[in-house]
Design an enzyme around this catalytic site. Structure first.
Site, PDB file in Angstrom:
ATOM      1  N   GLY A 244      19.254  36.146 -59.232  1.00  0.00           N
ATOM      2  CA  GLY A 244      18.095  35.276 -59.390  1.00  0.00           C
ATOM      3  C   GLY A 244      18.496  33.821 -59.335  1.00  0.00           C
ATOM      4  O   GLY A 244      19.642  33.458 -59.650  1.00  0.00           O
TER       5      GLY A 244
ATOM      6  N   HIS B 260       5.401  38.223 -54.274  1.00  0.00           N
ATOM      7  CA  HIS B 260       6.387  39.023 -53.554  1.00  0.00           C
ATOM      8  C   HIS B 260       7.311  38.052 -52.836  1.00  0.00           C
ATOM      9  O   HIS B 260       6.854  37.145 -52.133  1.00  0.00           O
ATOM     10  CB  HIS B 260       5.714  39.947 -52.544  1.00  0.00           C
ATOM     11  CG  HIS B 260       6.687  40.816 -51.816  1.00  0.00           C
ATOM     12  ND1 HIS B 260       6.519  41.166 -50.489  1.00  0.00           N
ATOM     13  CD2 HIS B 260       7.854  41.393 -52.198  1.00  0.00           C
ATOM     14  CE1 HIS B 260       7.526  41.934 -50.111  1.00  0.00           C
ATOM     15  NE2 HIS B 260       8.351  42.073 -51.130  1.00  0.00           N
ATOM     16  N   ASP B 261       8.617  38.234 -52.997  1.00  0.00           N
ATOM     17  CA  ASP B 261       9.542  37.238 -52.467  1.00  0.00           C
ATOM     18  C   ASP B 261       9.390  37.021 -50.972  1.00  0.00           C
ATOM     19  O   ASP B 261       9.503  35.890 -50.480  1.00  0.00           O
ATOM     20  CB  ASP B 261      10.990  37.569 -52.844  1.00  0.00           C
ATOM     21  CG  ASP B 261      11.415  38.991 -52.508  1.00  0.00           C
ATOM     22  OD1 ASP B 261      10.684  39.712 -51.801  1.00  0.00           O
ATOM     23  OD2 ASP B 261      12.502  39.391 -52.981  1.00  0.00           O
ATOM     24  N   THR B 262       9.084  38.077 -50.225  1.00  0.00           N
ATOM     25  CA  THR B 262       8.925  37.886 -48.782  1.00  0.00           C
ATOM     26  C   THR B 262       7.636  37.143 -48.458  1.00  0.00           C
ATOM     27  O   THR B 262       7.607  36.306 -47.555  1.00  0.00           O
ATOM     28  CB  THR B 262       8.953  39.230 -48.048  1.00  0.00           C
ATOM     29  OG1 THR B 262      10.155  39.918 -48.383  1.00  0.00           O
ATOM     30  CG2 THR B 262       8.900  39.028 -46.544  1.00  0.00           C
TER      31      THR B 262
END
Length: 491
Positions: A13, A235-237
């Site tokens: 992270g 969402h990271d994407t």
């Protein structure tokens, strides 16, 4: 305004401070930490308490560099979730990489069929342990857990709630579950009812930008300001794509533990061609759809680095890439999505065993293994880009790259050569940039995502890699395509 982006992936992270005005955009890293599944009671789970501690450390580090914090947003990897009762976790969230997390996947396929799943959700990520499969496994093997639960939160909303935010649901992270109708942008209730998934556990879904309340100073102590928790593209994407300078002629490739390759469109695509080429529809900012392919990405490389560190071998990137440049090209290839690759054995041994089993020369030394993985990922991405191009009416003519792969010049050139398309680098920390950007739009500092993308494009340097290999990659692509056969991949 000062916005804090907390970007947590399945291997680590990072916390970033974003400073945004109407005419400027800047982000700086303020804290970094490891994050891997931990083994407890025979299962691989996420240590939520440790993640909350790291979030607190990151917020305090951000405030040390700023005149107060205005907002904070958390994004994570997809798929995983926590089950709660009266706001408390019933158990540690199980990692999607836990070997038992999707044990009843085939039962789901038998019950409704892959085409029904695709028609209902737009998702064909058959290589990804989707939330739906995880819930089905729990319902089959631990029904008492679902009976005891009164709520489900995906990981970013679980962590937001732990630091003071109201429980919520975000369409971008929910769309990774294989439980959402991508056109209605809400839960696919008919499918869930058919599979007996308890829908009363699921939160109402909102678009990014929802305000969730202030950070709780009894949980995160030591702050002089009280930032508001904002739900970014969690969402990271989805966050990464929001932060990339995209145009209609470009595909995006976000690189991390997973590679997410796709194009941004206004509507979902659930055609026969999309199903046959296993293209998925996930949801993005401003009502967009990310038409994409999931590829098991740098996970294998990171697992190799862990194994080498455990054996006291040098495993820094400069050393590994220097060795890879000296290794023979495209000697051996692996299907990075093969089910045989897991977290229970040293990854270098798994890669050599795969090559031996598939009749290929086994890569030697760290350099040989690293180049084997980079060659394989470049060829795999090229194959998946061909599949994506067969589905859309206007195939992409270039690639915009975000994530850790931006720093890897060797991989960037291999990718341009394998896909026979120019590859332009976006921000290395595209996910954090998109996280900050969606917070800034919610706060009104930036009027919309498109304006924000223009700010981002002017704020970050880019490099373009032109293809140089001609048709040299055709054989490698053909060999890798053959290796994806189920009988060889172990799927």
């Amino acid at each position: 305004m000062n916005h804090v982006a907390i970007d947590i992936g399945a291997s680590g992270g990072t916390v970033f401070l974003g400073e945004v005005t109407e005419s400027s955009f800047a982000v700086q890293e303020v804290h970094r930490f490891d994050n891997r599944p931990v083994e407890r009671n025979g299962r691989y789970v996420w240590d939520v308490d440790a993640l909350v501690d790291h979030i607190g450390d990151g917020l305090r580090s951000a405030e040390d560099r700023a005149d107060g914090l205005d907002t904070v947003g958390i994004d994570t990897w997809g798929l995983d979730f926590g089950l709660l009762s009266d706001g408390e976790l019933l158990r540690d969230p199980v990692s999607y990489r836990d070997p038992e997390s999707t044990a009843t996947r085939e039962q789901v396929f038998e019950a409704v069929g892959k085409r029904r799943l695709f028609d209902a959700t737009g998702i064909t990520n058959w290589n990804t342990p989707n939330t739906l499969w995880q819930l089905h496994t729990i319902a089959d093997r631990e029904p008492e857990l679902l009976e005891e639960s009164d709520g489900l939160l995906m990981m970013p909303q679980l962590l937001s709630a732990r630091i003071g935010g109201q429980p919520a649901g975000d369409v971008t992270i929910a769309s990774t579950t294989q439980m959402v109708d991508p056109e209605a942008r809400t839960w696919a209730t008919d499918l869930l009812d058919e599979l007996s998934v308890p829908m009363d556990l699921l939160p109402d879904l909102s678009e990014p930008g929802q305000r969730l309340g202030p950070v709780d100073d009894t949980v995160i102590s030591g702050l002089s300001s009280t930032p508001e928790i904002v739900m970014p593209a969690s969402h990271d994407t989805a966050a990464a794509v929001a932060g990339l300078p995209l145009a209609e002629d470009a595909a995006f490739l976000n690189t991390g533990s997973w590679f997410i390759l796709g194009v941004e469109r206004d509507e979902p695509v659930r055609t026969d061609a999309a199903f046959e080429h296993a293209v998925s529809n996930e949801l993005g900012v401003d009502g967009t759809v990310r038409l994409l392919k999931n590829i098991n990405g740098f996970f294998l490389l990171e697992e190799c680095r862990k194994a080498w560190r455990d054996a006291d071998d040098p495993a820094d990137y400069d050393t590994l890439l220097s060795a890879a440049e000296k290794a023979p090209a495209r000697t051996a290839l692996v299907d990075t999505d093969a089910d045989t690759f897991g977290i229970d054995e040293p990854m270098p041994d798994q890669i050599r065993a795969y090559c031996r089993r598939t009749g290929q020369p086994m890569p030697t030394g760290q350099g040989g293994i690293v180049l084997c993985l980079l060659d394989s990922l470049a060829a795999k991405t090229a194959l998946e880009l061909d599949a994506l191009a067969a589905v859309v009416e206007d195939p992409p003519s270039r690639i915009v790259l975000g994530g850790g792969g931006v720093r890897n010049e060797l991989f960037c050139q291999l990718l341009a050569d394998a896909t026979d398309r120019p590859v332009s680098t976006g921000p290395v920390e595209a996910t954090a940039v998109g996280n900050v950007l969606t917070q800034a739009v919610a706060a009104g500092t930036v009027p919309d995502i498109e304006t924000g993308r223009q700010l981002v494009e002017s704020a970050f340097e880019t490099t373009t890699y032109e293809p140089q290999a001609g048709g040299e990659w055709d054989d490698a692509k053909d060999r890798l395509a053959a290796l994806t056969d189920d009988s060889l991949s172990g799927a």
